[in-house]
Design a protein around this motif. Sequence first.
Motif, PDB file in Angstrom:
ATOM      1  N   ALA A 207       0.824  -1.216   0.000  1.00 61.06           N
ATOM      2  CA  ALA A 207       0.000   0.000   0.000  1.00 61.06           C
ATOM      3  C   ALA A 207       0.854   1.261   0.000  1.00 61.06           C
ATOM      4  CB  ALA A 207      -0.920  -0.005   1.225  1.00 61.06           C
ATOM      5  N   GLY A 208       2.179   1.099  -0.093  1.00 59.84           N
ATOM      6  CA  GLY A 208       3.074   2.263  -0.097  1.00 59.84           C
ATOM      7  C   GLY A 208       3.175   2.937   1.258  1.00 59.84           C
ATOM      8  N   LEU A 209       2.973   2.162   2.328  1.00 52.03           N
ATOM      9  CA  LEU A 209       2.980   2.731   3.677  1.00 52.03           C
ATOM     10  C   LEU A 209       4.181   2.231   4.472  1.00 52.03           C
ATOM     11  CD1 LEU A 209      -0.789   2.035   4.416  1.00 52.03           C
ATOM     12  CD2 LEU A 209       0.204   4.224   3.735  1.00 52.03           C
ATOM     13  N   LYS A 210       4.657   3.072   5.366  1.00 49.42           N
ATOM     14  CA  LYS A 210       5.797   2.702   6.221  1.00 49.42           C
ATOM     15  C   LYS A 210       5.343   2.608   7.675  1.00 49.42           C
ATOM     16  CE  LYS A 210      10.341   3.807   4.658  1.00 49.42           C
ATOM     17  NZ  LYS A 210      10.600   4.273   3.362  1.00 49.42           N
ATOM     18  N   PRO A 211       5.804   1.589   8.402  1.00 50.09           N
ATOM     19  CA  PRO A 211       5.534   1.555   9.840  1.00 50.09           C
ATOM     20  C   PRO A 211       6.162   2.778  10.519  1.00 50.09           C
ATOM     21  CG  PRO A 211       6.345  -0.564   9.086  1.00 50.09           C
ATOM     22  CD  PRO A 211       6.545   0.402   7.954  1.00 50.09           C
ATOM     23  N   ALA A 212       5.431   3.365  11.462  1.00 49.42           N
ATOM     24  CA  ALA A 212       5.919   4.565  12.141  1.00 49.42           C
ATOM     25  C   ALA A 212       5.597   4.472  13.623  1.00 49.42           C
ATOM     26  CB  ALA A 212       5.266   5.806  11.537  1.00 49.42           C
ATOM     27  N   ALA A 213       6.259   5.331  14.398  1.00 46.65           N
ATOM     28  CA  ALA A 213       6.022   5.368  15.848  1.00 46.65           C
ATOM     29  C   ALA A 213       4.710   6.104  16.133  1.00 46.65           C
ATOM     30  CB  ALA A 213       7.185   6.061  16.547  1.00 46.65           C
ATOM     31  N   LEU A 214       3.947   5.581  17.069  1.00 43.53           N
ATOM     32  CA  LEU A 214       2.615   6.130  17.356  1.00 43.53           C
ATOM     33  C   LEU A 214       2.645   7.526  17.965  1.00 43.53           C
ATOM     34  CD1 LEU A 214       0.281   3.402  18.922  1.00 43.53           C
ATOM     35  CD2 LEU A 214      -0.377   5.086  17.199  1.00 43.53           C
ATOM     36  N   MET A 215       3.410   7.689  19.035  1.00 44.82           N
ATOM     37  CA  MET A 215       3.303   8.910  19.834  1.00 44.82           C
ATOM     38  C   MET A 215       3.523  10.186  19.015  1.00 44.82           C
ATOM     39  SD  MET A 215       2.202   9.884  22.606  1.00 44.82           S
ATOM     40  CE  MET A 215       2.252   9.436  24.299  1.00 44.82           C
ATOM     41  N   PRO A 216       4.561  10.284  18.186  1.00 45.91           N
ATOM     42  CA  PRO A 216       4.748  11.522  17.419  1.00 45.91           C
ATOM     43  C   PRO A 216       3.560  11.819  16.502  1.00 45.91           C
ATOM     44  CG  PRO A 216       6.701  10.127  17.288  1.00 45.91           C
ATOM     45  CD  PRO A 216       5.645   9.318  17.964  1.00 45.91           C
ATOM     46  N   HIS A 217       2.933  10.773  15.961  1.00 48.50           N
ATOM     47  CA  HIS A 217       1.796  10.999  15.062  1.00 48.50           C
ATOM     48  C   HIS A 217       0.521  11.330  15.838  1.00 48.50           C
ATOM     49  CE1 HIS A 217       4.576   9.339  12.098  1.00 48.50           C
ATOM     50  NE2 HIS A 217       3.848   9.994  11.234  1.00 48.50           N
ATOM     51  N   LEU A 218       0.384  10.799  17.057  1.00 46.41           N
ATOM     52  CA  LEU A 218      -0.746  11.191  17.902  1.00 46.41           C
ATOM     53  C   LEU A 218      -0.619  12.668  18.262  1.00 46.41           C
ATOM     54  CD1 LEU A 218      -1.011   8.104  20.316  1.00 46.41           C
ATOM     55  CD2 LEU A 218      -2.571   8.698  18.445  1.00 46.41           C
ATOM     56  N   LYS A 219       0.621  13.097  18.528  1.00 47.25           N
ATOM     57  CA  LYS A 219       0.859  14.508  18.833  1.00 47.25           C
ATOM     58  C   LYS A 219       0.569  15.366  17.609  1.00 47.25           C
ATOM     59  CE  LYS A 219       4.231  14.025  22.540  1.00 47.25           C
ATOM     60  NZ  LYS A 219       5.626  13.755  22.841  1.00 47.25           N
ATOM     61  N   ALA A 220       1.074  14.951  16.457  1.00 46.16           N
ATOM     62  CA  ALA A 220       0.872  15.738  15.230  1.00 46.16           C
ATOM     63  C   ALA A 220      -0.618  15.873  14.907  1.00 46.16           C
ATOM     64  CB  ALA A 220       1.619  15.090  14.061  1.00 46.16           C
ATOM     65  N   ALA A 221      -1.405  14.862  15.263  1.00 38.80           N
ATOM     66  CA  ALA A 221      -2.841  14.891  14.999  1.00 38.80           C
ATOM     67  C   ALA A 221      -3.609  15.661  16.074  1.00 38.80           C
ATOM     68  CB  ALA A 221      -3.380  13.457  14.903  1.00 38.80           C
ATOM     69  N   GLY A 222      -2.866  16.153  17.070  1.00 34.85           N
ATOM     70  CA  GLY A 222      -3.512  16.918  18.143  1.00 34.85           C
ATOM     71  C   GLY A 222      -4.301  16.058  19.114  1.00 34.85           C
ATOM     72  N   LEU A 223      -4.012  14.783  19.136  1.00 32.62           N
ATOM     73  CA  LEU A 223      -4.782  13.861  19.998  1.00 32.62           C
ATOM     74  C   LEU A 223      -4.195  13.763  21.414  1.00 32.62           C
ATOM     75  CD1 LEU A 223      -5.494  11.055  17.382  1.00 32.62           C
ATOM     76  CD2 LEU A 223      -7.181  12.577  18.441  1.00 32.62           C
ATOM     77  N   VAL A 224      -2.911  14.026  21.545  1.00 32.80           N
ATOM     78  CA  VAL A 224      -2.295  13.991  22.883  1.00 32.80           C
ATOM     79  C   VAL A 224      -1.516  15.281  23.120  1.00 32.80           C
ATOM     80  CG1 VAL A 224      -2.085  11.498  22.904  1.00 32.80           C
ATOM     81  CG2 VAL A 224      -0.152  12.850  22.122  1.00 32.80           C
TER      82      VAL A 224
END
Length: 224
Positions: A207-224
């Motif tokens: 699918a052209g996707l890379k595994p990534a770390a959760l916490m930085p993306h939760l922060k970027a999404a404004g969720l934490v």
Amino acid sequence: MRRSRVVLAVLASCALSLGMVGPAEAGVGLPPVVAKVPTQEKVVFITIDDGWYHDPAVARTLVEERVPVSMFLLPGATSYDTQYFTGLVEEGRATVENHTVNHPDLTALDAAGKDAEVCGAGEQLKGVFGRAPKLLRPPYGAVNDEVRLAAKACGVKALVTWTHDFTTWGDVPPPTPELKSGDVVLLHFTPTLGADLRRALDAAKAAGLKPAALMPHLKAAGLV
Ligand SMILES: [Zn+2]
């Protein structure tokens, strides 16, 4: 400290059940429940639960391929072979997160029970791994506002469920879904983890996707 936390949780849980706060207000200020991360980036999140079966080949894959993973570990499952997990944290890109002490349905417990399960696991994992978990995977994905409230009192920033379960629970693997940006993949430390992980990594690649770390993306999404 423990007692005042329990009292607060009990009071708040009474307020919830007595209807003193409405459903809209009830969710305000509580940590979010995340089954998929809203993001435009071409990333997926690999999560691995429980921790009972320790396959050295899986550890090699995670370390050598530098796969970021969130491990939601039961303290009892790590205690007889702690090195397996400290190795993944120190040599790989794994973080240890909270999955309670005894894997109960948290919605069925009273406030003191929730506190013992969530804060208790957090404290045990911090003692072993040196870092207090910030994420909670509620066993069975069972959550309500009271569970979120209890989690918040234990320092949890987000409750993470999942988008797709890649675990082989029966004789054959489940059908492989088409992964999308932000999907959360659920795996377990079982004897089939090596094959299940490989299917997940292949599906991400397809699918052209890379595994990534959760916490930085939760922060970027404004969720934490
Ligand atoms: Zn579990």
